[in-house]
Motif scaffolding. Structure first.
Motif, PDB file in Angstrom:
ATOM      1  N   ASP A  44      10.803   6.099   0.671  1.00 45.19           N
ATOM      2  CA  ASP A  44      11.087   4.665   0.663  1.00 45.19           C
ATOM      3  C   ASP A  44       9.807   3.830   0.575  1.00 45.19           C
ATOM      4  O   ASP A  44       9.706   2.759   1.135  1.00 45.19           O
ATOM      5  N   PHE A  45       8.818   4.352  -0.131  1.00 45.92           N
ATOM      6  CA  PHE A  45       7.571   3.629  -0.388  1.00 45.92           C
ATOM      7  C   PHE A  45       7.084   4.009  -1.785  1.00 45.92           C
ATOM      8  O   PHE A  45       7.579   4.967  -2.378  1.00 45.92           O
ATOM      9  N   SER A  94       2.138   7.910   2.945  1.00 52.31           N
ATOM     10  CA  SER A  94       3.280   7.534   3.774  1.00 52.31           C
ATOM     11  C   SER A  94       3.440   6.024   3.689  1.00 52.31           C
ATOM     12  O   SER A  94       2.588   5.327   3.138  1.00 52.31           O
ATOM     13  N   LYS A  95       4.529   5.541   4.259  1.00 54.12           N
ATOM     14  CA  LYS A  95       4.768   4.108   4.269  1.00 54.12           C
ATOM     15  C   LYS A  95       3.704   3.441   5.135  1.00 54.12           C
ATOM     16  O   LYS A  95       3.328   3.974   6.190  1.00 54.12           O
ATOM     17  N   THR A 146       1.663   1.418   0.562  1.00 54.05           N
ATOM     18  CA  THR A 146       1.530   2.860   0.811  1.00 54.05           C
ATOM     19  C   THR A 146       0.196   3.140   1.488  1.00 54.05           C
ATOM     20  O   THR A 146      -0.860   2.710   1.015  1.00 54.05           O
TER      21      THR A 146
END
Length: 168
Positions: A44-45, A94-95, A146
Motif C-alpha cells: 500500500d505504498f 516500507s510505507k 516510501t
C-alpha cells in the motif's frame, strides 16, 4: 504551399526516426523470486525501483512478513553479482512512518530532491573496478511516501548514491 509541403516532409522524416516502442531493460531475477509487478500489487505504498543497475547484477526480492502472500508490509531488493555469490546492494522499502530514525551521525545527501542520510561502514581498503575505495554504508531517505533504506558492504558510496538517484 511549397513551404508547407517541406515542413510536413521534415516532420514525417523526424517521426520515422523516433522509435515508437521503448524497450525496458530486462530484469534478471534469481531463485524464482517474486517480481516487481507482483510486489506493486501487494503493498500500500509506492514501489521505487533503480533504473541504473549494471547488466550483470541479478535481483531477488524478499517479502515481509515472511509467509504473507497478500498484504506485504515491506520488502527487500537484493541485487547480487552475476554468480549469485555476493549481495552487492540491499534496498528495503516500507510505507513512510514518523518513527523511522533517519540522521544519527550521518552525512546529509540529496536523493532526487529528497533529504537523505548516509552513514559509512568504515574503510575496508578494497578498490572497486573504477579504483574507488569500497567502504559501503547505510543510506536512508523518504521518496513519494516510501521509506527507503539501502545498504552495502561491497559497493562504494558513490555507486550507492548513483543507484539511489536513479530510483523512480
Amino acid at each position: 504551399m511549397k513551404l508547407l509541403f517541406i515542413r510536413l516532409f521534415v516532420v514525417f522524416i523526424l517521426i520515422q526516426n523516433i522509435p515508437l516502442i521503448v524497450q525496458a531493460k530486462e530484469i534478471k531475477y534469481n531463485h524464482e523470486s517474486i517480481t516487481l509487478s507482483e510486489i506493486k500489487r501487494k503493498v500500500d505504498f509506492k514501489v521505487i525501483v533503480p533504473q541504473n543497475i549494471p547488466n550483470d547484477w541479478t535481483l531477488e526480492i524478499k517479502t515481509y512478513p515472511w509467509d504473507e502472500k497478500d498484504k506485504i508490509t515491506n520488502f527487500r531488493l537484493h541485487y547480487m553479482d552475476s554468480d549469485d555469490k555476493y549481495l552487492l546492494i540491499g534496498i528495503e522499502q516500507s510505507k513512510e512512518s514518523s518513527n523511522k530514525e533517519m540522521n544519527i551521525n550521518a552525512d546529509q545527501v540529496d536523493i532526487n530532491g529528497h533529504k537523505g542520510f548516509f552513514v559509512e561502514w568504515g574503510n575496508s581498503g578494497e578498490l572497486d573496478k573504477k579504483g574507488e575505495i569500497v567502504t559501503g554504508g547505510l543510506l536512508r531517505w523518504i521518496q513519494e511516501g516510501t521509506y527507503v533504506e539501502m545498504e552495502s558492504s561491497r559497493v562504494s558510496r558513490n555507486k550507492m548514491l548513483e543507484v539511489a538517484r536513479s530510483m523512480k
